[in-house]
Design an enzyme around this catalytic site. Structure first.
Site, PDB file in Angstrom:
ATOM      1  N   TYR A 131       5.064 -15.434  21.348  1.00  0.00           N
ATOM      2  CA  TYR A 131       5.080 -14.314  20.409  1.00  0.00           C
ATOM      3  C   TYR A 131       3.700 -13.709  20.224  1.00  0.00           C
ATOM      4  CZ  TYR A 131       9.966 -14.748  19.344  1.00  0.00           C
ATOM      5  OH  TYR A 131      11.333 -14.745  19.462  1.00  0.00           O
ATOM      6  N   GLU A 140     -13.213   2.635   5.096  1.00  0.00           N
ATOM      7  CA  GLU A 140     -12.954   2.306   6.493  1.00  0.00           C
ATOM      8  C   GLU A 140     -11.858   3.182   7.093  1.00  0.00           C
ATOM      9  OE1 GLU A 140     -14.329  -2.322   6.567  1.00  0.00           O
ATOM     10  OE2 GLU A 140     -12.339  -1.907   5.778  1.00  0.00           O
TER      11      GLU A 140
END
Length: 211
Positions: free
Chosen positions: A121, A75
């Site tokens: 966050y 990948e």
């Protein structure tokens, strides 16, 4: 110690931390770092992130050619495309983390933005998270699908597969990936409940303050 030696040690330590905390398992997931000369270090194919050898990490030149170490992850193109589309990226993290993958297979998620703004966050570290359509692992066509989104999003979620996250450092990319995984876990825990997400104005204020 040279920049490359520090980068190798950093990749190994980060991989072990992710593996030891159950964010990756077996030989799944891959990490990379871009060096100052434009070349890349990547985790090798079929390697456990919990048992990396700094001397055997794959090295690719700025054109993406394998020039040293073990063969890179199959990948590798996911990492290369993220770097090519994001000039500020210095690291890419790709995991098959459990809760993120679970969200990626749900039928009713918004492909333009998979997770709602549950926490500040998440908005600060991930932002919007598009879903990349399913392709078999290693399929070169996946590169084009990721490339089409990477210039506008530093994090994407591969359908039935897992997240790919770029960052200005390996620490930043790792923290964003961890925030994504935790938000995916919260999202699954809260399914079926009436929830209060951050409002559009609150999201806009976070982006104004933190980018």
């Amino acid at each position: 110690m040279s920049e490359e030696a520090r980068a190798r040690d950093n990749l190994v330590a980060t991989g072990k931390s992710l593996f030891d905390r159950g964010l990756t398992f077996g030989s799944t997931g891959n990490l990379s770092l871009r060096l100052d000369d434009g070349s890349w270090l990547m985790t090798p194919t079929n390697a456990s992130l919990g048992a990396l050898d700094p001397a055997r990490l794959s090295k690719l030149d700025p054109e993406g050619r394998h020039v040293g170490g073990d063969a890179p992850t199959k990948e590798a193109f996911l990492h290369v495309e993220m770097y090519r589309q994001r000039c500020d990226a210095r690291a890419v993290v790709h995991l098959h983390s459990t809760h993120s993958v679970a969200v990626s297979v749900l039928a009713d998620i918004d492909p333009a933005d998979v997770l709602p703004p549950i926490t500040a966050y998440y908005v600060m570290r991930v932002g919007t998270l598009p879903l990349v359509p399913y392709y078999p692992p290693g399929d070169p066509a996946l590169a084009g699908a990721v490339s089409a989104l990477a210039s506008r999003h530093h994090a994407v979620l591969l359908a039935n597969h897992g997240p790919v996250v770029a960052g200005t450092s390996l620490e930043a990319a790792t923290h964003a990936t961890e925030e994504l995984e935790e938000t995916a876990r919260l999202f699954l825990l809260l399914r079926g409940q009436a929830i209060r997400t951050l409002t559009p104005d609150q999201v806009a204020e976070l982006r104004r303050r933190f980018g």
